[in-house]
Design an enzyme around this catalytic site. Structure first.
Site, PDB file in Angstrom:
ATOM      1  N   ASP B  12      12.068  -0.982   0.315  1.00 13.87           N
ATOM      2  CA  ASP B  12      11.883  -1.890  -0.817  1.00 13.87           C
ATOM      3  C   ASP B  12      10.465  -1.773  -1.388  1.00 13.87           C
ATOM      4  OD1 ASP B  12      12.884  -5.414  -1.192  1.00 13.87           O
ATOM      5  OD2 ASP B  12      12.926  -3.682  -2.529  1.00 13.87           O
ATOM      6  N   ASP B  13      10.376  -1.426  -2.669  1.00 21.06           N
ATOM      7  CA  ASP B  13       9.084  -1.422  -3.397  1.00 21.06           C
ATOM      8  C   ASP B  13       8.093  -0.390  -2.844  1.00 21.06           C
ATOM      9  OD1 ASP B  13       8.590  -4.865  -4.505  1.00 21.06           O
ATOM     10  OD2 ASP B  13      10.392  -3.637  -4.350  1.00 21.06           O
ATOM     11  N   CYS B  51      14.262  -4.594  -8.424  1.00 21.67           N
ATOM     12  CA  CYS B  51      15.191  -4.399  -7.310  1.00 21.67           C
ATOM     13  C   CYS B  51      16.661  -4.285  -7.689  1.00 21.67           C
ATOM     14  CB  CYS B  51      15.015  -5.540  -6.311  1.00 21.67           C
ATOM     15  SG  CYS B  51      13.342  -5.694  -5.720  1.00 21.67           S
ATOM     16  N   HIS B 105      20.930  -5.617  -3.451  1.00 24.01           N
ATOM     17  CA  HIS B 105      20.092  -6.816  -3.562  1.00 24.01           C
ATOM     18  C   HIS B 105      20.991  -8.018  -3.273  1.00 24.01           C
ATOM     19  CE1 HIS B 105      16.462  -8.907  -4.872  1.00 24.01           C
ATOM     20  NE2 HIS B 105      17.265  -9.815  -5.348  1.00 24.01           N
ATOM     21  N   ASP B 301      13.611   1.917  -3.995  1.00 23.82           N
ATOM     22  CA  ASP B 301      14.298   1.469  -5.227  1.00 23.82           C
ATOM     23  C   ASP B 301      13.381   1.546  -6.436  1.00 23.82           C
ATOM     24  OD1 ASP B 301      14.121  -2.156  -4.583  1.00 23.82           O
ATOM     25  OD2 ASP B 301      12.643  -0.566  -4.327  1.00 23.82           O
ATOM     26  N   HIS B 302      12.076   1.528  -6.248  1.00 20.32           N
ATOM     27  CA  HIS B 302      11.106   1.725  -7.336  1.00 20.32           C
ATOM     28  C   HIS B 302       9.714   1.683  -6.717  1.00 20.32           C
ATOM     29  CE1 HIS B 302      10.410  -2.533  -6.894  1.00 20.32           C
ATOM     30  NE2 HIS B 302      11.679  -2.735  -7.055  1.00 20.32           N
TER      31      HIS B 302
END
Lengths: 95, 422
Positions: B12-13, B51, B105, B301-302
């Site tokens: 995540d992130d 997300c 998510h 995810d990014h």
């Protein structure tokens, strides 16, 4: 040909200026969508009017543009959109 | 000839601040070791830097304009179309599909069910300690507990004496052990929460990043030519108690430079903590002799802005927030099949002083999209690659809007090396 590889991204905004819900606008509040095209040479983004009811982006309604060249500006700090007839590029790239 | 298993690791992130992406500061030896046996995509980009839209996009293989999810408040099967998902496709092809941690998510965007039962063979697992993630568990300089952005913790001090990602690793290893007795191939997706905010990690990891070694972002000012609409005002971190106490001006701040360095320090420390979790998971896979029969995908995810352009968090179209790590380990294709007893992924302690230089694996510099993860993984597993989507494709359940990246996996000289799977 690596030059042919392209990556698209997008991000929604509720207004042209930063406000409390700019980071995560709810669908009904989205007024602008930023569409980005990336190649190994540049990142080109147009922020265009967006209707959350029809899910339609209006590429004739350009609120702002960004154009960064990877070689000369890898950190994307010098927006060349206005300096380099970015608008013409948009016409060229129009789907 | 047996179908390959799949281990999909989603972080995540996580921006590509990793050794294998050239970062000289961050200690990520276990992820770097995975990369040394993988095909690594240097320029992979998410389709939206937030997300739920990003995850639904790459897990359904459709762009956000097709899933029509730009926020967190709709479920694509109801709102846009009954699009099949990557795990669902594997499930329909005979795989046992399992979800641990944050893959979809949570909430409306995955129907409050992680898209079960469509996507998963067994109920998805969520670590019990996740419920404390945003509560007052961060001991501040005043000795009191706060809900801070910067939250190095003493594990013994936190509720349940553990953290979500530790629990996720333990659960994933339990599931891997169970698959040993199964005749069916498995598709295990493990979603790690860190380095998503709050930066809540075992405090010892802070020692890896002494503040005096932490620089500011190379371009910490808001660029003069940046259109206001493009700027992300990082409202989420402002809600945290320690950031609120700074009384920052909205929308441009800035954050005092010493606190900027602390944010960067804690983001990097969170990455090294995450790296240890990935290391434990991969060494368990190795110990169970599954490394020669399992495809491993590592992605996020990014990205996340750490002060670049005067921004923090994601929520923009900058490369710094859309570029993601993406690598595929394919046994016998990106690396020779391990000899009997050979370990490909022995655990590496990021605290050990000897950080041997990792031989990088093969890399691809072409730009690719996270959207391509699902067709490529289907192809690598030997499944039929779903057809390209028509435009529009709201009525089509199974198709793909991303490219199939299999062309990058061609092995130069298969004949030359008997180990490489044909």
């Amino acid at each position: 040909n690596p030059r042919e590889s392209i990556a698209y991204s997008q991000y929604p905004r509720p207004a042209d200026s930063p406000q409390w819900n700019s980071d995560k606008p709810s669908l009904k509040d989205i007024k602008v969508m930023g569409y980005s095209i990336r190649t190994i040479d540049y990142r080109y983004t147009v922020w265009v009017g967006f209707s959350p009811h029809e899910f339609l982006a209006n590429f004739s309604d350009v609120h702002a543009g960004e154009l960064y060249f990877v070689d000369s500006d890898p950190l994307q700090d010098h927006n060349m959109y206005n300096d380099s007839q970015g608008k013409d590029l948009l016409q060229h790239l129009m789907p | 000839t047996a179908p390959l298993n799949v281990l999909l690791i989603i972080v995540d992130d996580l921006r590509p601040s990793l050794g294998c992406y050239g970062d000289k500061l961050v200690r990520s030896p276990n992820i770097d070791q995975l990369a040394s046996h993988s095909l690594l995509f240097q320029n992979a980009f998410a389709q939206q830097a937030v997300c739920a839209p990003s995850r639904v996009s790459f897990l359904t293989g459709r762009r956000p304009d097709t899933t029509r999810l730009y926020d967190f408040n709709s479920y694509w099967r109801v709102h846009a179309g009954n699009f099949s998902t990557l795990p669902q496709y594997f499930k329909e092809n005979g795989y046992v599909t399992m979800s641990v941690g944050k893959v979809f998510h949570p909430g409306i965007s995955s129907n409050y069910s992680d898209d079960s039962p469509y996507s998963w063979s067994i109920p998805p697992y969520h670590p019990s300690s996740e419920k404390y993630e945003n509560t007052k568990t961060c001991r501040g300089p005043d000795g009191e507990l706060h809900a801070n952005l910067l939250c190095p913790v003493d594990i013994a001090d936190v509720p349940e004496g553990t953290l979500p990602d530790k629990q996720s690793t333990e659960q994933a290893i339990r599931l891997l052990e169970k698959t040993k007795t199964s005749t069916r191939p498995f598709f295990l997706a493990v979603g790690y929460h860190k380095p998503h905010i709050p930066f809540r990690y075992p405090k010892e990891f802070q020692k890896l990043y002494p503040l005096e070694n932490i620089t500011l972002a190379p371009d910490p000012e808001v660029p003069a030519g940046l259109p206001p609409v493009a700027y992300n005002p990082w409202m989420d971190i402002r809600q945290r108690e320690d950031v609120q106490a700074l009384n920052l001006s909205v929308p441009y701040g800035p954050i005092p430079v010493d606190f900027q360095r602390k944010i960067r320090q804690s983001y990097f420390a969170s990455i090294s903590y995450l790296d240890t979790q990935v290391g434990h998971l991969l060494s368990a896979l190795d110990d169970l002799q599954l490394a020669n029969s399992t495809i491993i995908v590592f992605a996020s995810d990014h990205g996340w802005a750490l002060g670049e352009h005067g921004e923090w968090a994601k929520y923009s179209n900058f490369d710094i927030t859309t570029r993601v790590p993406l690598m595929f380990y394919v046994p016998g294709r990106t690396a020779p099949l391990p000899e009997a007893g050979e370990k490909l992924f022995p655990y590496i302690d990021p605290f050990s002083s000897v950080q041997e230089l990792m031989e990088p694996g093969r890399q691809v510099t072409d730009l690719v999209e996270l959207l391509s993860l699902s067709p490529t993984l289907a192809g690598l597993a030997g499944l039929h690659v779903p057809p390209r989507c028509p435009v529009p494709s709201f009525h089509v359940e199974l198709c793909r809007e991303g490219q199939n990246l299999m062309k990058h996996f061609q092995v130069e000289d298969v004949e030359g090396d008997p180990h490489l799977r044909g």
